[in-house]
Design a protein around this motif. Structure first.
Motif, PDB file in Angstrom:
ATOM      1  N   LEU A  69      32.120  -9.498  12.585  1.00 17.01           N
ATOM      2  CA  LEU A  69      32.841  -9.977  13.761  1.00 17.01           C
ATOM      3  C   LEU A  69      33.733  -8.852  14.247  1.00 17.01           C
ATOM      4  O   LEU A  69      34.597  -8.358  13.504  1.00 17.01           O
ATOM      5  CB  LEU A  69      33.663 -11.221  13.401  1.00 17.01           C
ATOM      6  N   ASN A  70      33.512  -8.410  15.479  1.00 18.48           N
ATOM      7  CA  ASN A  70      34.261  -7.300  16.070  1.00 18.48           C
ATOM      8  C   ASN A  70      34.224  -6.066  15.181  1.00 18.48           C
ATOM      9  O   ASN A  70      35.225  -5.380  14.990  1.00 18.48           O
ATOM     10  CB  ASN A  70      35.711  -7.709  16.346  1.00 18.48           C
ATOM     11  N   GLY A  71      33.062  -5.798  14.600  1.00 17.75           N
ATOM     12  CA  GLY A  71      32.879  -4.612  13.777  1.00 17.75           C
ATOM     13  C   GLY A  71      33.359  -4.742  12.346  1.00 17.75           C
ATOM     14  O   GLY A  71      33.167  -3.841  11.547  1.00 17.75           O
ATOM     15  N   GLY A  72      33.990  -5.850  12.002  1.00 18.06           N
ATOM     16  CA  GLY A  72      34.476  -6.038  10.638  1.00 18.06           C
ATOM     17  C   GLY A  72      33.726  -7.148   9.929  1.00 18.06           C
ATOM     18  O   GLY A  72      33.303  -8.115  10.556  1.00 18.06           O
ATOM     19  N   GLN A  73      33.585  -7.001   8.620  1.00 19.44           N
ATOM     20  CA  GLN A  73      32.864  -8.002   7.843  1.00 19.44           C
ATOM     21  C   GLN A  73      33.800  -9.149   7.478  1.00 19.44           C
ATOM     22  O   GLN A  73      34.890  -8.935   6.948  1.00 19.44           O
ATOM     23  CB  GLN A  73      32.281  -7.392   6.575  1.00 19.44           C
ATOM     24  N   CYS A  74      33.353 -10.358   7.773  1.00 17.70           N
ATOM     25  CA  CYS A  74      34.101 -11.567   7.422  1.00 17.70           C
ATOM     26  C   CYS A  74      33.765 -11.945   5.980  1.00 17.70           C
ATOM     27  O   CYS A  74      32.743 -11.518   5.454  1.00 17.70           O
ATOM     28  CB  CYS A  74      33.729 -12.721   8.356  1.00 17.70           C
TER      29      CYS A  74
END
Length: 181
Positions: A69-74
Motif C-alpha cells: 500500500l503506497n509502496g509499503g508492505q502492510c
C-alpha cells in the motif's frame, strides 16, 4: 456456452416454447466467498477420505496474504474463507461445492416441483447449464416453480457463503410470458 446460446435462441424464435424462464445467475466474488467448513462437509459427504479432506483444509487455511500500500508492505493476514483464483485445485473445489446446488435442483425435479425445458424435439431436457461460476437455470414461468428455485438458491447460499449479484443476474423469458413476470 454454445448450448446456452442455443437455449436462448430457442426461447426467442420457436413458436413451441411457451411459458418458460431462463435465469442467469452471477455470484458476487464467487471464489472469495466460499466457506471452508462447507467445502470440508461436501468433501466428506462425497466420500473423500479424512486424510485427503485434511490436506485440502490445510491448503485452504494455511495461506497468508501480504499487500503493498503506497509502496509499503502492510502486515500479512490470514483469510477465514475463500479459495484462491489461479490455484490449480480451486476450480475443482468450486465445482464440488456447486454440486450441492445441482443436487438440490435435481431433487426438486424428481419430486415434480421443477420442470425442465427441451431445446428441440429430440434433445434431452435441461434444467441448468453451468460453466465455472456462471449459471443458467430453467423452469416453467410459474410462481410455484420460482419459489422452489428460490428456496434451493437460498439454502445453497446460506450453506456455502455465496451471494447472488442481483445487478449482474437476469431473467430470459420465452414466448407467452409477460415481460413484467
Amino acid at each position: 456456452m454454445a448450448l446456452a446460446q442455443e437455449v436462448v435462441h430457442s426461447f426467442k424464435k420457436t413458436q413451441k416454447k411457451k411459458g418458460f424462464l431462463g435465469v442467469k445467475l452471477d455470484f458476487q466474488k464467487a471464489y472469495d466467498r466460499l466457506e471452508w467448513n462447507f467445502l470440508i462437509i461436501v468433501l466428506k459427504a462425497f466420500g473423500f477420505s479424512a486424510k485427503f479432506t485434511s490436506l485440502i483444509h490445510q491448503c485452504l487455511s494455511t495461506v497468508q496474504f501480504s499487500i503493498l500500500l503506497n509502496g509499503g508492505q502492510c502486515p500479512s493476514f490470514t483469510p477465514s474463507r475463500g479459495i484462491r483464483q489461479g490455484d490449480p485445485i480451486s476450480p475443482y473445489l468450486f465445482i464440488l461445492g456447486s454440486e450441492v446446488l445441482m443436487r438440490l435442483i435435481n431433487r426438486e425435479i424428481s419430486l415434480g416441483q421443477l420442470s425442465t425445458v427441451k431445446v428441440s424435439g429430440n434433445a434431452l431436457s435441461i434444467s441448468k447449464l453451468c460453466y465455472a461460476d456462471d449459471l443458467m437455470l430453467f423452469c416453467k414461468a410459474k410462481m410455484s416453480e420460482l419459489n422452489v428455485l428460490k428456496n434451493c438458491l437460498e439454502k445453497y447460499c446460506y450453506w456455502s457463503g455465496q451471494v447472488i449479484s442481483v445487478e449482474k443476474s437476469g431473467v430470459l423469458t420465452s414466448k407467452g410470458v409477460a415481460n413484467n413476470f
